[in-house]
Enzyme design. Structure first.
Site, PDB file in Angstrom:
ATOM      1  N   SER A 112       0.826  -1.202   0.000  1.00 58.36           N
ATOM      2  CA  SER A 112       0.000   0.000   0.000  1.00 58.36           C
ATOM      3  C   SER A 112       0.855   1.245   0.000  1.00 58.36           C
ATOM      4  O   SER A 112       1.869   1.321   0.691  1.00 58.36           O
ATOM      5  CB  SER A 112      -0.898   0.003   1.235  1.00 58.36           C
ATOM      6  OG  SER A 112      -1.347   1.315   1.508  1.00 58.36           O
ATOM      7  N   LYS A 113       0.430   2.233  -0.763  1.00 60.40           N
ATOM      8  CA  LYS A 113       1.242   3.445  -0.819  1.00 60.40           C
ATOM      9  C   LYS A 113       1.125   4.266   0.452  1.00 60.40           C
ATOM     10  O   LYS A 113       1.916   5.162   0.688  1.00 60.40           O
ATOM     11  CB  LYS A 113       0.833   4.288  -2.035  1.00 60.40           C
ATOM     12  CG  LYS A 113      -0.606   4.734  -2.052  1.00 60.40           C
ATOM     13  CD  LYS A 113      -0.827   5.726  -3.184  1.00 60.40           C
ATOM     14  CE  LYS A 113      -2.268   6.182  -3.276  1.00 60.40           C
ATOM     15  NZ  LYS A 113      -3.089   5.341  -4.155  1.00 60.40           N
ATOM     16  N   ARG A 114       0.157   3.912   1.276  1.00 51.65           N
ATOM     17  CA  ARG A 114      -0.037   4.688   2.490  1.00 51.65           C
ATOM     18  C   ARG A 114       0.780   4.189   3.671  1.00 51.65           C
ATOM     19  O   ARG A 114       0.701   4.743   4.751  1.00 51.65           O
ATOM     20  CB  ARG A 114      -1.522   4.682   2.867  1.00 51.65           C
ATOM     21  CG  ARG A 114      -2.341   5.628   2.011  1.00 51.65           C
ATOM     22  CD  ARG A 114      -3.798   5.575   2.380  1.00 51.65           C
ATOM     23  NE  ARG A 114      -4.486   4.494   1.690  1.00 51.65           N
ATOM     24  CZ  ARG A 114      -4.950   4.588   0.438  1.00 51.65           C
ATOM     25  NH1 ARG A 114      -4.823   5.702  -0.230  1.00 51.65           N
ATOM     26  NH2 ARG A 114      -5.564   3.568  -0.128  1.00 51.65           N
ATOM     27  N   LYS A 115       1.560   3.137   3.466  1.00 52.90           N
ATOM     28  CA  LYS A 115       2.272   2.569   4.608  1.00 52.90           C
ATOM     29  C   LYS A 115       3.781   2.762   4.520  1.00 52.90           C
ATOM     30  O   LYS A 115       4.564   1.965   5.028  1.00 52.90           O
ATOM     31  CB  LYS A 115       1.929   1.085   4.725  1.00 52.90           C
ATOM     32  CG  LYS A 115       0.517   0.884   5.266  1.00 52.90           C
ATOM     33  CD  LYS A 115      -0.026  -0.475   4.914  1.00 52.90           C
ATOM     34  CE  LYS A 115       0.389  -1.537   5.921  1.00 52.90           C
ATOM     35  NZ  LYS A 115      -0.235  -2.849   5.593  1.00 52.90           N
ATOM     36  N   ASN A 144       7.784   8.003  -3.400  1.00 52.66           N
ATOM     37  CA  ASN A 144       7.429   6.825  -2.643  1.00 52.66           C
ATOM     38  C   ASN A 144       7.692   5.621  -3.542  1.00 52.66           C
ATOM     39  O   ASN A 144       7.134   5.524  -4.626  1.00 52.66           O
ATOM     40  CB  ASN A 144       5.932   6.934  -2.298  1.00 52.66           C
ATOM     41  CG  ASN A 144       5.427   5.738  -1.525  1.00 52.66           C
ATOM     42  OD1 ASN A 144       6.034   4.662  -1.515  1.00 52.66           O
ATOM     43  ND2 ASN A 144       4.292   5.919  -0.887  1.00 52.66           N
TER      44      ASN A 144
END
Length: 506
Positions: free
Chosen positions: A234-237, A271
RNA sequence: GCCCCCUUCGUCUAGUGGCCCAGGACACCGGAUUCUCAGUCCGGGAACAGGGGUUCGACUCCCCUAGGGGGUACCA
């Protein structure tokens, strides 16, 4: 991104069309901001679409939010066909049924208590001040079967499905309904998507059947897992992944490059989970494509290199691994290195020049002299440049002689600590000054003679010269380095080092 | 809870009953080349989740268990 790549390869292989549709039903976020980097990423990787945003096409519009009328019409047809019904239940009533089911440890199944099958019932329920959503009237017996190009035969009991909502009280439609309608109207033949959608397929098939559509063929791809775990990437982690050594190194490498460029890195896209990271840092799109291809797909037990052409030729959905593949930064870098190594130095020069310009080390009119000098650097660097941005590791060739920074540890080890190091360096300086040619081979010859005359080991002088001339303990072959710098700059740098050795700072 | 899916070296994977006491790649560990680093060359360790079947023979087929994942939304 990998899903997009697989879709692209498949469409090219089949001689089909690759359509890009933005499923933005119920999207309040700023879509354009989210979309642009994705489209840019596709283009950078060479994934082009035949129809979709920014290119248009006969099935426009390509934003689901702009096709509401078509979705509503489909809902009406479903209602007319008896495949859907208006449901006047209040959310809390549904919730209560759900909780009751949970208490009794059975799977939830809506009682259809507030279902209105005719206008009379609807009017009565509406009179109570209730509002209606439209639900699918799903079969409650039998099984749903379909063939998935990745998973094979899939069979699910209809009874395990819910009466899903397809239209809200405000008239807006939900994704499942919308995507089935759009797929049909856009004449989609193959849907290649992530496994998350596998369990959505029965209800979509039901919608398609009820509408009399010929459903597309499905292929459900496993997700890509995080390094070091089985969870979905996930790009949010990002923060969490930074604890993983390989991932951290990958990030740090990129960060070093971006910082040297002096870019205020937009945290959003810098990222390693997003393609833009690789573009900024200077990876080769072909290498990233190749790595992505291998994440979950393989041809056989030996071949790993796939050009775009080879991908299109050999790819098959059947050979996709059903288990999730982990993202492995080391393997990605290894493939990148392999692609880099295959390039000629002229190709690498072209990749590297923009980085030098952006770092402010070269100014725009790049003439032949500059090209050949940077060309010499690139050749001397050999395989050390793994990504285009790595050129920035060799800034010492671009700094003015009087501003060269010395690595303190290297300075101590090679120039201060060894007894007589400064004198030796001074004598070699003179030998260098007398050199009539500044070719690597000649310089090496000269140093060999020097070593013989001084009766010392090569190691006693060569490292000292490297530190004096580059400020660093590691670098290219010393003789290439000297040749690139040329006599004037070499002597200036050695003289400066000698000066600083003579007058140690307090 | 219920439904569905997945499980070969650290990682990506090959393997569709005998060719496998399991092959390749990356990583790792040695060694060689040597002016450092990068590279290159040679060598090494490293896996069929566990248990039952079926079979003359199972990594391959069936069942169970364990672990992991996904779904169970008026999200996509």
């Amino acid at each position: 991104m990998r899903t997009a790549l697989f879709n692209w390869i498949f469409s090219r292989q089949q001689g089909g069309q690759f359509l890009l549709r933005i499923d933005d039903t119920d999207q309040q976020r700023n879509l354009q901001d989210a979309l642009q980097p994705i489209l840019d990423g596709f283009r950078w990787l060479g994934i082009d679409w035949d129809e979709g945003p920014e290119v248009g096409g006969p099935h426009a519009p390509y934003f689901q939010s702009q096709r509401k009328d078509r979705h509503c019409q489909a809902v009406q047809r479903l209602l007319d066909a008896g495949a859907a019904y208006r449901d006047f239940a209040r959310p809390e009533e549904i919730q209560a049924e759900r909780e009751a089911a949970e208490r009794e440890q059975r799977s939830f199944c809506y009682s259809r208590r507030w279902m209105a099958e005719d206008d009379g019932q609807a009017a009565r329920l509406a009179a109570e001040g209730r509002q209606a959503v439209v639900r699918l009237k799903m079969p409650r017996s039998g099984t749903c079967q379909f063939h998935d190009l990745v998973r094979g035969e899939v069979e699910v009991a209809w009874a395990s499905e819910q009466d899903h909502v397809i239209q809200r009280a405000d008239g807006s439609c939900l994704y499942h309904l919308a995507s089935v309608v759009d797929d049909h109207q856009m004449q989609i033949t193959h849907v290649i998507r992530a496994v998350e959608h596998l369990s959505n397929t029965p209800r979509q098939l039901f919608i398609a059947q009820s509408l009399g559509y010929d459903p597309p063929v499905f292929a459900h791809l496993p997700f890509v897992a995080e390094p070091g775990s089985a969870n979905k990437l996930s790009k949010r982690k990002l923060q969490q992944y930074m604890k993983q050594p390989d991932f951290r190194r990958l990030y740090a490498h990129g960060e070093r490059i971006v910082q040297t460029l002096g870019l205020a890195e937009p945290v959003e896209t810098f990222n390693p989970v997003l393609v833009d990271f690789y573009r900024q840092v200077g990876y080769l799109p072909a290498a990233l494509n190749n790595y992505l291809l291998l994440l979950g797909w393989s041809l056989d037990d030996r071949r790993e290199d796939f050009s775009r052409q080879a991908m299109i030729e050999h790819f098959s959905l059947e050979r996709i691994n059903r288990a999730p593949a982990r993202f492995d930064p080391q393997k990605l870098l290894a493939i990148e290195e392999r692609y880099m190594r295959a390039l000629s130095w002229e190709d690498k020069l072209a990749l590297v020049l923009p980085y030098l310009e952006r770092a402010g080390w070269l100014s725009p009119p790049i003439d032949e002299a500059v090209r050949s000098r940077v060309g010499a650097i690139v050749q001397a660097a050999g395989d050390r440049i793994k990504v285009a941005g790595d050129i920035l590791d060799y800034g010492d060739f671009f700094t003015p002689d009087d501003r060269l920074a010395y690595d303190p540890a290297a300075w101590q080890k090679r120039l201060v600590k060894p007894p007589g190091a400064a004198d030796l360096l001074a004598r070699f300086r003179n030998a260098l000054a007398a050199a009539e040619t500044f070719e690597p081979a000649a310089l090496e010859q000269r140093m060999q003679e020097f070593v013989a005359a001084e009766e010392i080991q090569l190691g006693q002088i060569i490292h000292a010269v490297r530190v004096a001339v580059t400020g660093k303990a590691v670098g290219f072959g010393l003789f290439e380095t000297l040749a690139i710098l040329g006599p004037t700059r070499c002597l200036a740098r050695i003289d400066r080092a000698l000066e600083q050795l003579a007058t140690p700072p307090e």
